[in-house]
Design an enzyme around this catalytic site. Sequence first.
Site, PDB file in Angstrom:
ATOM      1  N   HIS A 204       0.493  -0.886   0.183  1.00  0.00           N
ATOM      2  CA  HIS A 204       0.023  -0.199  -0.250  1.00  0.00           C
ATOM      3  C   HIS A 204       0.537   1.249  -0.181  1.00  0.00           C
ATOM      4  O   HIS A 204       0.532   2.472  -0.067  1.00  0.00           O
ATOM      5  CB  HIS A 204      -1.252   0.161   1.000  1.00  0.00           C
ATOM      6  N   ILE A 219      -2.288  -0.386  -3.598  1.00  0.00           N
ATOM      7  CA  ILE A 219      -3.894  -0.091  -4.076  1.00  0.00           C
ATOM      8  C   ILE A 219      -3.899   0.543  -2.303  1.00  0.00           C
ATOM      9  O   ILE A 219      -3.049   0.178  -1.230  1.00  0.00           O
ATOM     10  CB  ILE A 219      -4.015  -1.488  -4.213  1.00  0.00           C
TER      11      ILE A 219
END
Length: 303
Positions: A204, A219
């Site tokens: 992330h 993401i």
Amino acid sequence: MSASARDERRLQRIESFKQVTHPSSEWQYNFRDVILYALSIGCRRTEREFVYENDCDFAALPSFAVVAVHKARLQYQDLLPNFDPRMLLHGEQYVEVFCPLPTNGKFVVKPSLIDIQDKGKAALVITRASIVDPDTNKVYAINEVTAFVRNSGGFGQTKPFARTAAATAVNKPPQRSPDAVIEEQTSPDLAALYRLNADYNPLHIDPAFSSKGGFEVPILHGLCSFGISTKHVMQQYGQGKPNSIKSIKAQFAMYVFPGETLRTEMWREGPSKIIFQTRVLERDVLAITKAAIELTTPSTSKL
């Protein structure tokens, strides 16, 4: 040892692991953590009841309970054949709140294995994290996490563990337009903020890592989308009150990129149940499916 004998032994080990009392972890937090979580799921400065500790209605959001999951790590890897952490996907999340979490708290998080199911080429692993007051032993909330572990199946079927109806409901949306919709564009920097809730997976934040998974851009955390969607349902059907939420169940169907717009589509099914799904507008894909929220009291919303 024959393959059938190995599988039988594995099933016995799984059953034994389910009966074990695993070590608990302390979860201590204060108002700063509560505010950080609220900001990391898109709360604005004007929502002072969630971002200002001196507001007379200051409270923790109901989905704040998911933060405790990171304190409940079970070492179940050896129970699965061919386990590879890169093959693990967060499939579903279920949260049930028995008592609203305070804005300053000291709890123990008790992990347990609910079930491991053989899905052919994959395994389904369901774990629980119970948030417990160490002084009274009162359970404030539980998290149930369903992980889908690819390439770890084929060891034999067991009878599924009986779970609550809310935790296993399919929650298929009715064949009509949503009764209510809320859209929210996420910040391009939201994943960098959400990870400070102790969710430090480099997927992330680190493009070099995320590219190995096929993502040129890191993401957004699935639990961030989960929190945003819960907030939308609370705003629409719970009068914006954190204590309006009894349980939350969702399946993670697609990734979200920070900066994309989430559209929570809601259907009122009875006085206390809201079915919802969350769509990424830019790609017209569903990020969250088979989702529902149970309210503590019947909604007064006309929609």
